[in-house]
Design an enzyme around this catalytic site. Structure first.
Site, PDB file in Angstrom:
ATOM      1  N   GLN A  50       0.812  -1.212   0.000  1.00  0.00           N
ATOM      2  CA  GLN A  50       0.000   0.000   0.000  1.00  0.00           C
ATOM      3  C   GLN A  50       0.850   1.267   0.000  1.00  0.00           C
ATOM      4  OE1 GLN A  50      -2.384  -1.025   3.394  1.00  0.00           O
ATOM      5  NE2 GLN A  50      -0.570  -1.594   4.538  1.00  0.00           N
ATOM      6  N   GLU A 105      -0.276   1.110  13.314  1.00  0.00           N
ATOM      7  CA  GLU A 105       0.163   2.424  13.800  1.00  0.00           C
ATOM      8  C   GLU A 105       0.502   2.411  15.278  1.00  0.00           C
ATOM      9  OE1 GLU A 105      -3.173   5.463  14.462  1.00  0.00           O
ATOM     10  OE2 GLU A 105      -4.057   4.042  13.066  1.00  0.00           O
ATOM     11  N   ASP A 125       0.514  -7.409  12.108  1.00  0.00           N
ATOM     12  CA  ASP A 125       0.204  -6.587  10.941  1.00  0.00           C
ATOM     13  C   ASP A 125       0.962  -7.138   9.737  1.00  0.00           C
ATOM     14  OD1 ASP A 125      -1.021  -3.481  10.607  1.00  0.00           O
ATOM     15  OD2 ASP A 125       0.362  -4.127   9.038  1.00  0.00           O
ATOM     16  N   ASP A 156       0.327 -12.103   7.845  1.00  0.00           N
ATOM     17  CA  ASP A 156      -1.115 -12.033   7.622  1.00  0.00           C
ATOM     18  C   ASP A 156      -1.810 -12.548   8.882  1.00  0.00           C
ATOM     19  OD1 ASP A 156      -3.550 -14.018   6.595  1.00  0.00           O
ATOM     20  OD2 ASP A 156      -3.562 -12.007   5.730  1.00  0.00           O
ATOM     21  N   ALA A 157      -2.741 -11.756   9.430  1.00  0.00           N
ATOM     22  CA  ALA A 157      -3.364 -12.103  10.703  1.00  0.00           C
ATOM     23  C   ALA A 157      -4.116 -13.429  10.629  1.00  0.00           C
ATOM     24  CB  ALA A 157      -4.307 -10.989  11.141  1.00  0.00           C
ATOM     25  N   ASP A 174      -8.449  -4.525  14.294  1.00  0.00           N
ATOM     26  CA  ASP A 174      -8.135  -3.128  13.961  1.00  0.00           C
ATOM     27  C   ASP A 174      -7.659  -3.108  12.521  1.00  0.00           C
ATOM     28  OD1 ASP A 174      -7.718  -0.424  14.101  1.00  0.00           O
ATOM     29  OD2 ASP A 174      -5.813  -0.561  15.171  1.00  0.00           O
TER      30      ASP A 174
END
Length: 324
Positions: A50, A105, A125, A156-157, A174
């Site tokens: 991203q 974050e 994350d 990857d969660a 989240d």
């Protein structure tokens, strides 16, 4: 003549000021945009997954933007993150272990670590570059990243939860909003909740997820569907909402468990005093309980929603930001 010259100078200065003011523009829908005047673009980068940016806005302070979509704003991110984290931990009798899906974050971990009962926090994350970016530039979360109770995993969660043998008192979603073409929507599906996530909860365990816009005009986009999907997996499901100014909308979260979710304002206030280090800026017992009361329009939609999230039949949010 002097007055005419002064007027021309004023016009010229006004035009210069307007030209100097840059804007960030987010498309909420194909006929609706949300714009922010900028002081500056602090940092930009691109990861494997991203685009990332940290911008300094005139109204909301520093804003984290991922893939052109606002994730959080310095001036009011405490509203979103307190609502995401504290209700589930305060409803649980003794939360010790927490797994955060996403949360790159660091703000979700920061709020979890305020709880004295918590012994370990796993934050998983997928994007290491986002985590490193936030660790470097979001100074408010640096102490959370450095806390010995925090275990940071880059993966990857879904895959991480699937391979782990541990169970958790609280699991937090989240995650980014479900966007077409993105990987996150798979973490909102019935099969994921049922087959992978739920078995990782301990007895009395609670799952909580952010659930997208929940306003009168926007709650049917994904919020009502996430709520309905969880109702097909857990015995007890509670939706709650509040207004987040920088999101220009009411936002929604959903808690789910196989044990009753007791929401007593006096008990919540007592637990805040007993368990949490420091002061919460937004939540108290009464505001939490009141946030579970929906207006008639949203309540009716939640009651009548039939859509269930699957990999083949997902709902997506529209939008992408641009500018600066």
């Amino acid at each position: 003549m002097d007055s005419q010259a002064d007027a021309k100078d004023q016009c010229r200065h006004a035009k210069d000021d307007a030209d100097a003011c840059k804007w960030y523009e987010e498309e909420i829908d194909d006929d609706l945009k949300w714009s922010f005047a900028l002081n500056s673009v602090l940092h930009k980068g691109t990861s494997k997954y991203q685009e990332i940016a940290l911008i300094d806005t005139k109204r909301f302070g520093k804003v984290l933007v991922i893939d052109g979509k606002m994730q959080s704003a310095e001036i009011d991110e405490f509203i979103y993150h307190e609502c995401l984290i504290h209700p589930s931990l305060l409803c649980h009798p003794n939360p010790k272990t927490v797994f955060i899906m996403g949360g790159g974050e660091g703000s979700a971990a920061r709020e979890v670590l305020k709880h004295r009962t918590v012994e370990s926090v796993v934050m998983c994350d997928i994007d290491e570059e986002v985590v490193d970016f936030c660790r470097k530039y979001l100074t408010v979360n640096q102490s959370a990243f450095g806390d010995s109770k925090l275990c940071l995993i880059i993966n990857d969660a879904k895959a991480e939860l699937e391979k782990r043998e541990e169970q958790y008192d609280i699991i937090v979603g989240d995650l980014s909003d479900p966007m077409e073409g993105g990987p996150c929507y798979q973490l909102y599906t019935k099969s994921f909740y049922e087959q992978i996530l739920k078995p990782k909860l301990r007895h009395q365990g609670i799952f909580v997820t952010q659930a997208g816009p929940a306003g009168v005009l926007t709650h049917k986009e994904v919020f009502s569907s996430i709520y309905n999907t969880l109702k097909h997996v857990f015995k007890y499901v509670v939706a709650y909402t509040t207004h987040v100014p920088s999101f220009a909308d009411t936002w929604g979260w959903v808690m789910a468990s196989d044990e009753p979710l007791v929401m007593d304002s006096r008990q919540i206030d007592e637990r805040i005093g007993e368990r949490i280090n420091g002061e919460l800026l937004y939540l108290n017992g009464e505001s939490l309980v009141s946030s579970t009361t929906m207006n008639k329009s949203v309540y009716t939609s939640l009651l009548n929603e039939t859509h269930i999230y699957t990999e083949e039949n997902a709902r997506f949010l529209y939008g992408h930001g641009k500018g600066w």
